[in-house]
Design an enzyme around this catalytic site. Structure first.
Site, PDB file in Angstrom:
ATOM      1  N   ASN A  11       6.877 -28.926  -0.374  1.00 60.56           N
ATOM      2  CA  ASN A  11       6.664 -27.800   0.677  1.00 60.56           C
ATOM      3  C   ASN A  11       7.095 -28.018   2.045  1.00 60.56           C
ATOM      4  O   ASN A  11       6.766 -29.027   2.636  1.00 60.56           O
ATOM      5  CB  ASN A  11       5.060 -27.846   0.617  1.00 60.56           C
ATOM      6  CG  ASN A  11       4.309 -27.008   1.681  1.00 60.56           C
ATOM      7  OD1 ASN A  11       4.952 -26.097   2.227  1.00 60.56           O
ATOM      8  ND2 ASN A  11       3.024 -27.382   2.087  1.00 60.56           N
ATOM      9  N   TRP A  12       8.378 -27.134   2.246  1.00 59.96           N
ATOM     10  CA  TRP A  12       8.934 -27.251   3.337  1.00 59.96           C
ATOM     11  C   TRP A  12       8.367 -26.934   4.990  1.00 59.96           C
ATOM     12  O   TRP A  12       8.696 -27.224   5.997  1.00 59.96           O
ATOM     13  CB  TRP A  12      10.256 -26.716   3.436  1.00 59.96           C
ATOM     14  CG  TRP A  12      11.260 -27.324   2.235  1.00 59.96           C
ATOM     15  CD1 TRP A  12      10.926 -28.526   1.625  1.00 59.96           C
ATOM     16  CD2 TRP A  12      12.693 -27.044   2.115  1.00 59.96           C
ATOM     17  NE1 TRP A  12      12.197 -28.675   0.845  1.00 59.96           N
ATOM     18  CE2 TRP A  12      12.986 -27.686   0.910  1.00 59.96           C
ATOM     19  CE3 TRP A  12      13.651 -25.925   2.547  1.00 59.96           C
ATOM     20  CZ2 TRP A  12      14.435 -27.870   0.566  1.00 59.96           C
ATOM     21  CZ3 TRP A  12      14.653 -25.697   1.740  1.00 59.96           C
ATOM     22  CH2 TRP A  12      15.182 -26.714   0.914  1.00 59.96           C
ATOM     23  N   LYS A  13       7.296 -26.342   4.561  1.00 58.27           N
ATOM     24  CA  LYS A  13       6.558 -25.748   5.751  1.00 58.27           C
ATOM     25  C   LYS A  13       7.609 -24.865   6.553  1.00 58.27           C
ATOM     26  O   LYS A  13       8.473 -23.963   6.323  1.00 58.27           O
ATOM     27  CB  LYS A  13       5.536 -26.700   6.386  1.00 58.27           C
ATOM     28  CG  LYS A  13       4.860 -27.235   5.325  1.00 58.27           C
ATOM     29  CD  LYS A  13       4.083 -28.411   6.352  1.00 58.27           C
ATOM     30  CE  LYS A  13       3.014 -29.153   5.290  1.00 58.27           C
ATOM     31  NZ  LYS A  13       1.991 -30.029   5.855  1.00 58.27           N
ATOM     32  N   HIS A  97      -3.298 -22.929   1.356  1.00 61.08           N
ATOM     33  CA  HIS A  97      -2.935 -24.291   1.884  1.00 61.08           C
ATOM     34  C   HIS A  97      -3.911 -24.354   3.266  1.00 61.08           C
ATOM     35  O   HIS A  97      -4.118 -23.390   3.899  1.00 61.08           O
ATOM     36  CB  HIS A  97      -1.407 -24.248   2.352  1.00 61.08           C
ATOM     37  CG  HIS A  97      -1.161 -25.427   2.533  1.00 61.08           C
ATOM     38  ND1 HIS A  97      -1.252 -25.947   3.933  1.00 61.08           N
ATOM     39  CD2 HIS A  97      -0.466 -26.737   1.990  1.00 61.08           C
ATOM     40  CE1 HIS A  97      -0.879 -27.512   4.183  1.00 61.08           C
ATOM     41  NE2 HIS A  97      -0.307 -27.652   2.812  1.00 61.08           N
ATOM     42  N   GLU A 167      -5.929 -31.218  -1.777  1.00 52.22           N
ATOM     43  CA  GLU A 167      -5.321 -31.784  -0.678  1.00 52.22           C
ATOM     44  C   GLU A 167      -6.225 -32.149   0.352  1.00 52.22           C
ATOM     45  O   GLU A 167      -6.873 -31.157   1.182  1.00 52.22           O
ATOM     46  CB  GLU A 167      -4.379 -30.677  -0.093  1.00 52.22           C
ATOM     47  CG  GLU A 167      -2.995 -30.682  -1.185  1.00 52.22           C
ATOM     48  CD  GLU A 167      -1.853 -30.450  -0.132  1.00 52.22           C
ATOM     49  OE1 GLU A 167      -1.054 -30.900  -0.270  1.00 52.22           O
ATOM     50  OE2 GLU A 167      -1.999 -29.268   0.573  1.00 52.22           O
ATOM     51  N   GLY A 173      -0.123 -35.354   6.188  1.00 53.42           N
ATOM     52  CA  GLY A 173       0.899 -35.522   7.468  1.00 53.42           C
ATOM     53  C   GLY A 173       0.786 -36.919   7.755  1.00 53.42           C
ATOM     54  O   GLY A 173       1.009 -36.984   9.101  1.00 53.42           O
ATOM     55  N   SER A 215       0.216 -36.995   2.221  1.00 51.13           N
ATOM     56  CA  SER A 215       1.025 -38.134   2.559  1.00 51.13           C
ATOM     57  C   SER A 215       1.430 -38.873   1.183  1.00 51.13           C
ATOM     58  O   SER A 215       1.378 -40.169   1.118  1.00 51.13           O
ATOM     59  CB  SER A 215       0.195 -39.121   3.265  1.00 51.13           C
ATOM     60  OG  SER A 215      -0.285 -38.502   4.405  1.00 51.13           O
ATOM     61  N   GLY A 236       4.768 -32.622   1.289  1.00 54.09           N
ATOM     62  CA  GLY A 236       5.023 -32.343   2.525  1.00 54.09           C
ATOM     63  C   GLY A 236       6.292 -32.835   3.213  1.00 54.09           C
ATOM     64  O   GLY A 236       7.401 -32.804   2.717  1.00 54.09           O
TER      65      GLY A 236
END
Ligand code: PGA
Length: 255
Positions: A11-13, A97, A167, A173, A215, A236
């Site tokens: 998930n590159w955001k 998300h 999640e 993160g 994470s 992520g």
């Protein structure tokens, strides 16, 4: 979606900042994923970069979108329809998300998106997760309602394309040290399967893959997959560094 391979989602955001970097990251990730036979790698770039990789998916490396609008024909400035992403060769869409829910996406909207994605024949990666763990364990109730409401209107027969990504927001993160422990992930995956059994039936609970995200890094990939009772991972920040992500993929493939 292969039910035999582990699903590892990148998930590159909103990254990388340039299309040149996105091309490099995609090429390296694709090269790594293409060598692995026990993992399906799913790359989810931003909408702006998605078209650069149109139809570049293979049986081992698939293209995913990070969200989508819930209808094909509507006048909505700035949104992207399921039909448009499907036309680019997208086969997975992340829905609900927590970062989108934080922007105001309700369970009701999430449910419409899940239906729209499944209707288009793509797989929906439905994200659920609690903000915090309260001492009274009210988060169990919260997750139950979140899942139930996010699947409102989704018929049993269309659930073949459903994936659930658990999640917990408090674990997103950070670093592998602060991720959820594999033991707790296992407990949550059993809980989610129980919810699916109650909502549908045991065969659905068995068939719907459950992923963990929050994470995930190269250091906790093996323990999460081996002990967490899950089918794959949603990654992520560690997916933005091709070398690191390659280690995640190779670790998953070696299990
Ligand atoms: P993270 O992000 O791996 O950086 O925690 C996961 C996610 O938000 O999907």
């Amino acid at each position: 979606m292969s039910k035999k391979k582990k699903l590892i989602v990148a998930n590159w955001k909103m990254n990388p900042a340039s299309s040149a970097e996105a091309r490099v990251l995609f090429a390296k990730t694709k090269r790594a994923g293409s060598t692995l036979d026990k993992v399906e790698t799913i790359i989810c770039p931003s909408f702006a970069h998605l078209a650069l990789f149109a139809h570049m998916g293979t049986t081992r490396v698939s293209l995913g979108a990070q969200t989508v609008f819930w209808a094909n024909s509507a006048r909505v400035t700035g949104e992207v329809s399921p039909e448009i992403v499907k036309d680019l060769g997208v086969s997975y869409v992340i829905v609900g998300h927590s970062e989108r829910r934080a922007l105001g996406e309700s369970d009701e909207v999430v449910a419409k998106k899940v239906c729209a994605v499944l209707k288009e024949g793509m797989s929906a990666i439905l994200c659920i997760g609690e903000k915090e763990r309260d001492a009274d364990a009210k988060y169990f109730e919260l997750l139950k309602n979140q899942l139930k409401n996010s699947l409102a209107g989704t018929a049993r027969k269309s659930l073949l394309g459903l994936i659930i990504a658990y999640e917990p927001l408090w674990a997103i993160g950070k670093s592998a040290r602060e991720a959820m422990s594999p033991r707790d992930v296992r407990e949550m995956s059993i809980f989610i399967k129980k919810l699916l059994t109650d909502l549908y039936d045991p065969s659905i609970a068995e068939a719907v893959p459950i992923l963990y995200g929050g994470s995930v890094e190269e250091g906790n990939t093996a323990s999460l997959l081996a002990e967490g009772g899950i089918f794959g991972l949603l990654v992520g920040h560690a997916s933005l560094d091709a070398e690191r992500f390659t280690r995640v993929l190779k670790t998953a493939n070696a299990l």
